[in-house]
Design an enzyme around this catalytic site. Structure first.
Site, short mmCIF file in Angstrom:
data_model
loop_
_atom_site.label_atom_id
_atom_site.label_comp_id
_atom_site.label_asym_id
_atom_site.label_seq_id
_atom_site.Cartn_x
_atom_site.Cartn_y
_atom_site.Cartn_z
N LYS A 115 69.64 27.08 83.40
CA LYS A 115 69.06 25.69 82.79
C LYS A 115 69.82 25.05 81.58
O LYS A 115 70.50 25.82 81.15
CB LYS A 115 67.51 26.45 82.07
CG LYS A 115 66.39 25.39 82.18
CD LYS A 115 65.72 25.67 83.42
CE LYS A 115 64.39 24.72 83.42
NZ LYS A 115 63.41 24.96 84.64
N VAL B 138 53.23 17.86 88.44
CA VAL B 138 52.65 18.98 89.21
C VAL B 138 51.18 19.01 89.35
O VAL B 138 50.49 19.11 90.39
CB VAL B 138 53.29 20.27 88.90
CG1 VAL B 138 52.54 21.66 89.62
CG2 VAL B 138 54.83 20.45 88.91
#
Length: 365
Positions: free
Chosen positions: A88, A195
């Site tokens: 990440k 989302v």
């Protein structure tokens, strides 16, 4: 040595949150870039995970977030059956305050840092970054996914992320109530951005009632305009988690949503959302189980997006990806069954399965 550096090294080398293979601190004075790239594991393959662009209060907070998110990606990719380890990156700054020209230069500089890792880390979108940003990063780095279709990519990964969370909700409903249907269920969604708004669409299509909240009024307004019936908004998350007769709570914003303050007052019987790192600290998963609340592990149900970006590396096929994301339903059911058999919370069961896959991969090398 500064306190920040001491804290980072202690976390990396001496704490349970450490164990990462590599952490890169990136700085480019010309563009103003300050970023952290964390590679947790490459046991299953090149580390894969998104780039978060966020105004962290301190550099130490940014490093801690990168480490936690990278570790989570190792487990997510393992549970999704991908041949990728976990990584990440976080860019420190407020993406809303960066001028377009500066943003381009900053992302190009970031792309050069990712490219310098020679493919050990493959990047993609996350909170604060978008498809257009990945197109810019890709100009300097071929290990970039989440690009636009015009640039050989798959586009917005939030579509399949939401689809996977929806499958996780259906599995949760099957386990908790003996029926996967969400018709007539009340679902509370905290965060209706990239989302969350797709998740509302899935739920309304099946006939669920939806309660939403978001710190951005315009995001709430868009949802209410698109769904004039069956959706209502509340002021904040504190109100949402206390809504009467709430069946499912879906944290879809930043992590740490499940903590010592929120778990005792949750009215929902199921927690299943898209946010990463929902459990604020170890032990929260047991607190949920003790209250009879079923927790669908975040990195299992939100894996639709990473399934999509991983597929992009091999020539993107949406139908193939959607079929893989649909299997999140079966994976979640298997985790719930393992948890019941082993007498442990679902989060611990998912960790055991993921750790077993990574250990077997390391043993095969």
């Amino acid at each position: 040595m500064t306190d920040v550096t001491h804290g980072v090294l202690h976390t990396l080398f001496h704490s349970e949150q450490g164990g990462h293979e590599q952490v890169v601190l990136c700085q480019d004075r010309a563009s103003g870039l300050k970023a952290v790239i964390a590679i947790h594991s490459t046991a299953l393959g090149p580390a894969l995970g998104g780039t978060r662009f966020y105004p962290y209060a301190t550099e130490d907070e940014a490093v801690a977030d990168a480490l936690n998110l990278a570790r989570g990606m190792s487990y997510k990719n393992a549970m999704a059956g991908l041949d990728h380890g976990g990584g990440k990156a976080v860019i420190i700054g407020d993406p809303q305050k960066v001028q377009p020209s500066q943003r381009t230069e900053l992302l190009l500089a970031y792309g050069r840092f990712v490219a310098s890792l020679g493919g050990r880390y493959v990047t993609a979108c996350d909170v604060g970054t978008y498809v257009a940003d990945m197109d810019v990063v890709a100009r300097e780095c071929r290990w970039t996914t989440g690009r636009s279709p015009q640039n050989g990519g798959a586009g917005d990964s939030s579509v399949l992320t939401a689809f996977g969370v929806y499958q996780g909700m259906r599995a949760s409903a099957q386990h908790q109530w003996g029926d996967p249907s969400l018709r007539g269920r009340t679902v509370g969604i905290a965060g209706v951005g990239k989302v969350g708004h797709h998740l509302v669409d899935h739920l309304r299509a099946e006939g669920a009632e939806v309660v939403i909240t978001d710190v951005r009024e315009e995001a709430v307004g868009r949802i209410l305009a698109a769904h004039p019936t069956g959706v209502r908004a509340v002021a904040d998350t504190a109100t949402l988690i206390r809504v009467e007769n709430l069946d499912i709570y879906a944290p879809c914003a930043l992590g740490g949503a499940l903590n010592d303050d929120t778990v005792p007052v949750l009215t929902a019987e199921v927690v299943c959302g898209a946010a990463n790192n929902q459990l604020a600290h170890p032990g929260v998963e047991k607190d949920l189980a003790d209250r009879g609340i079923l927790y669908a592990p975040d990195y299992v149900v939100n894996a639709g997006g990473v399934i999509q970006v991983a597929d992009e590396l091999h020539g993107f096929d949406f139908d193939r990806c959607k079929a893989k994301a649909a299997k999140i339903y079966d994976t979640a059911l298997a985790i719930f069954a393992r948890a019941k058999t082993d007498g442990i919370p679902p989060a611990a069961a998912a960790d055991r399965i993921a750790e077993q896959r990574m250990a077997e991969a390391r043993g095969a090398h």
